[in-house]
Design a protein around this motif. Structure first.
Motif, PDB file in Angstrom:
ATOM      1  N   GLY A 245       0.810  -1.367  -0.093  1.00  0.00           N
ATOM      2  CA  GLY A 245       0.104   0.190   0.090  1.00  0.00           C
ATOM      3  C   GLY A 245       0.826   1.149  -0.076  1.00  0.00           C
ATOM      4  O   GLY A 245       0.393   2.170   0.525  1.00  0.00           O
ATOM      5  N   ASP A 246       1.910   1.094  -0.609  1.00  0.00           N
ATOM      6  CA  ASP A 246       2.673   2.348  -0.804  1.00  0.00           C
ATOM      7  C   ASP A 246       2.810   3.284  -1.838  1.00  0.00           C
ATOM      8  O   ASP A 246       3.559   3.951  -2.111  1.00  0.00           O
ATOM      9  N   TRP A 247       1.667   3.203  -2.631  1.00  0.00           N
ATOM     10  CA  TRP A 247       1.615   4.162  -3.880  1.00  0.00           C
ATOM     11  C   TRP A 247       0.241   5.187  -3.386  1.00  0.00           C
ATOM     12  O   TRP A 247      -0.390   4.800  -2.771  1.00  0.00           O
ATOM     13  N   PRO A 248       0.507   6.357  -3.891  1.00  0.00           N
ATOM     14  CA  PRO A 248      -0.546   7.268  -3.945  1.00  0.00           C
ATOM     15  C   PRO A 248      -1.611   6.946  -4.656  1.00  0.00           C
ATOM     16  O   PRO A 248      -2.195   7.909  -5.244  1.00  0.00           O
ATOM     17  N   LEU A 249      -2.064   5.775  -4.371  1.00  0.00           N
ATOM     18  CA  LEU A 249      -3.462   5.265  -5.360  1.00  0.00           C
ATOM     19  C   LEU A 249      -4.595   4.531  -4.427  1.00  0.00           C
ATOM     20  O   LEU A 249      -3.952   3.381  -3.997  1.00  0.00           O
ATOM     21  N   ASP A 250      -5.435   4.984  -4.355  1.00  0.00           N
ATOM     22  CA  ASP A 250      -6.567   4.083  -3.296  1.00  0.00           C
ATOM     23  C   ASP A 250      -6.644   2.798  -4.165  1.00  0.00           C
ATOM     24  O   ASP A 250      -6.869   2.454  -5.300  1.00  0.00           O
ATOM     25  N   ARG A 251      -6.734   1.799  -3.173  1.00  0.00           N
ATOM     26  CA  ARG A 251      -6.775   0.386  -3.527  1.00  0.00           C
ATOM     27  C   ARG A 251      -7.941  -0.240  -2.830  1.00  0.00           C
ATOM     28  O   ARG A 251      -8.441   0.243  -1.618  1.00  0.00           O
ATOM     29  N   LYS A 252      -8.613  -1.385  -2.957  1.00  0.00           N
ATOM     30  CA  LYS A 252      -9.586  -2.128  -2.439  1.00  0.00           C
ATOM     31  C   LYS A 252      -8.857  -2.998  -1.399  1.00  0.00           C
ATOM     32  O   LYS A 252      -7.930  -3.313  -1.507  1.00  0.00           O
ATOM     33  N   LEU A 253      -9.755  -3.000  -0.332  1.00  0.00           N
ATOM     34  CA  LEU A 253      -9.172  -4.032   0.881  1.00  0.00           C
ATOM     35  C   LEU A 253     -10.597  -4.402   1.492  1.00  0.00           C
ATOM     36  O   LEU A 253     -11.561  -3.830   1.797  1.00  0.00           O
TER      37      LEU A 253
ATOM     38  N   VAL B  87      -9.991  -3.718  -8.204  1.00  0.00           N
ATOM     39  CA  VAL B  87     -10.769  -4.667  -8.221  1.00  0.00           C
ATOM     40  C   VAL B  87      -9.761  -6.341  -7.985  1.00  0.00           C
ATOM     41  O   VAL B  87      -8.643  -6.204  -8.266  1.00  0.00           O
ATOM     42  N   ASP B  88     -10.633  -7.161  -7.423  1.00  0.00           N
ATOM     43  CA  ASP B  88      -9.894  -8.162  -7.152  1.00  0.00           C
ATOM     44  C   ASP B  88      -9.058  -8.916  -8.603  1.00  0.00           C
ATOM     45  O   ASP B  88      -9.848  -9.005  -9.635  1.00  0.00           O
ATOM     46  N   GLY B  89      -7.820  -9.262  -8.373  1.00  0.00           N
ATOM     47  CA  GLY B  89      -7.035  -9.685  -9.272  1.00  0.00           C
ATOM     48  C   GLY B  89      -6.904 -11.750  -9.628  1.00  0.00           C
ATOM     49  O   GLY B  89      -7.875 -12.192  -9.070  1.00  0.00           O
ATOM     50  N   THR B  90      -5.836 -11.920 -10.017  1.00  0.00           N
ATOM     51  CA  THR B  90      -5.440 -13.033 -10.484  1.00  0.00           C
ATOM     52  C   THR B  90      -4.898 -14.020  -9.624  1.00  0.00           C
ATOM     53  O   THR B  90      -4.705 -15.141  -9.966  1.00  0.00           O
ATOM     54  N   PHE B  91      -4.701 -13.762  -8.455  1.00  0.00           N
ATOM     55  CA  PHE B  91      -4.117 -14.764  -7.290  1.00  0.00           C
ATOM     56  C   PHE B  91      -5.404 -15.412  -6.691  1.00  0.00           C
ATOM     57  O   PHE B  91      -5.586 -15.504  -5.593  1.00  0.00           O
ATOM     58  N   GLN B  92      -6.268 -15.905  -7.450  1.00  0.00           N
ATOM     59  CA  GLN B  92      -7.322 -16.777  -7.247  1.00  0.00           C
ATOM     60  C   GLN B  92      -7.577 -17.658  -8.321  1.00  0.00           C
ATOM     61  O   GLN B  92      -7.093 -17.686  -9.413  1.00  0.00           O
ATOM     62  N   GLN B  93      -8.615 -18.742  -8.105  1.00  0.00           N
ATOM     63  CA  GLN B  93      -8.806 -19.718  -9.097  1.00  0.00           C
ATOM     64  C   GLN B  93      -9.895 -19.148 -10.249  1.00  0.00           C
ATOM     65  O   GLN B  93      -9.800 -19.711 -11.376  1.00  0.00           O
TER      66      GLN B  93
END
Length: 356
Positions: free
Chosen positions: A59-67, A128-134
């Motif tokens: 979380g070290d970028w100045p960009l909002d992310r999902k949690l 949005v949720d990415g590719t570390f899932q099936q």
């Protein structure tokens, strides 16, 4: 959706921060999402691990992310479901899920094929949720079309590393026979940049540190290698690596620290182009004004590629011009990759197999 499970294994970032003694992600079962009207559901088989994923985790970028967040944006798999409005993608197609998960397709940037700049862009593994899932959802218009003859494990890093450096090489404007310095050439992005540059007819000066990365760079076709940990004058050494001693026509900055960004304008030749791709946290660009002006140096940023760049980058791979040096581990071992990445001990690319 009747044959698709309701739950799946995933690596989930549940809170900000990072410590080597605390798992970076939690490996657990989560629900399988359903695609919206303009989306597809991809059964992810393999996903490359990018340095951006480390930034997303920290979380070290100045960009909002999902949690909480499922990271990853180099996933390749099989389309298993599609929304009612999707006509151009078939069940069973092979598809890639990239950093750019979706865009509005109607703003001034999207209309000019600059969809990565869309103000409403959806970012896999970040917003949005990415590719570390099936199973992963993506906008049908933005998935990468993967030829079925391509090995899904091998092509997965092309979804970001390959597309990103290919776009940067195009942005540099360097022509066949000219030279380009690739800084961070032994890392994940650099290992692809060397190959795309060679396939495009460019002479490459690899800049990185250590004997292992020197070996990787030379095997991938670097014309010369500069070890920044051993050189006494990197500016002179990079310039001396060009045929006429004037320096490379362009520099591709893939390093994950700030200093190389300050040095590049010193050794690029007059009227050369410095292309910034890597995003070290809280770093700044700095160049002396007088020589930058009188030598007519161009400094520019290059973001991820658009849909056409994606198709072109994949075609280089399909034709056998790009190899993907990689190590493959199970999805359950993702935290170990983050530890190696944080320590700067990765040469090439890691790929996770979502089946284990």
């Amino acid at each position: 959706m009747s044959n698709i499970p309701t739950e799946q294994w995933a690596q989930v970032i549940e809170k900000s921060g990072y410590s080597p003694v605390i798992p970076a992600t939690v490996y657990k079962k989560i629900p399988v999402a359903k695609p919206g009207p303009d989306e597809v559901l991809v059964n992810i088989k393999f996903s490359g691990v990018c340095h951006t994923d480390l930034h997303a985790m920290k979380g070290d970028w100045p960009l909002d992310r999902k949690l909480p967040l499922v990271g990853g944006h180099e996933g390749v798999g099989v389309v298993v479901a599609r929304g009612d409005l999707v006509k151009e993608v078939e069940i069973g197609d092979h598809a890639g899920v990239k950093w750019l998960n979706g865009s509005c397709l109607s703003c001034p940037y999207c209309r000019q094929a600059d969809e990565p700049l869309c103000p409403d862009a959806l970012l896999s593994g970040y917003t949005v949720d990415g590719t570390f899932q099936q199973y992963c959802v993506a906008k049908a218009a933005h998935i990468a079309r993967i030829p079925k003859e391509c090995d899904m494990e091998a092509i997965s890093p092309i979804m970001c590393a390959g597309i990103t450096v290919y776009k940067g090489l195009k942005e540099s404007g360097v022509r066949p026979g000219q030279s380009i310095a690739i800084v961070g050439a032994g890392g994940g992005l650099g290992s692809y940049a060397l190959q795309y540059a060679k396939a495009m007819g460019l002479n490459t000066i690899a800049v990185d540190g250590g004997d292992e990365k020197a070996k990787v760079c030379k095997e991938l076709g670097a014309s010369s290698y500069i070890d920044f940990t051993k050189t006494k004058d990197i500016v002179k050494d990079v310039q001396a690596a060009t045929d006429d001693g004037l320096g490379p026509h362009a520099v591709l900055l893939l390093a994950v620290s700030e200093k190389p960004f300050q040095q590049a304008s010193e050794y690029v030749r007059s009227k050369g182009v410095v292309v910034c791709i890597a995003l070290p946290a809280e770093a700044y660009l700095k160049a002396p004004v007088f020589p930058t002006v009188v030598r007519m140096i161009t400094i520019k940023g290059s973001y991820v590629g658009n849909r056409q760049d994606t198709a072109e980058a994949i075609e280089f791979y399909r034709r056998g011009l790009i190899q993907t040096p990689r190590k493959t581990v199970g999805l359950s071992e993702l935290s170990k990759i983050y530890e190696l990445m944080e320590a700067g001990k990765i040469a090439g690319r890691y790929v996770v197999d979502t089946s284990r």
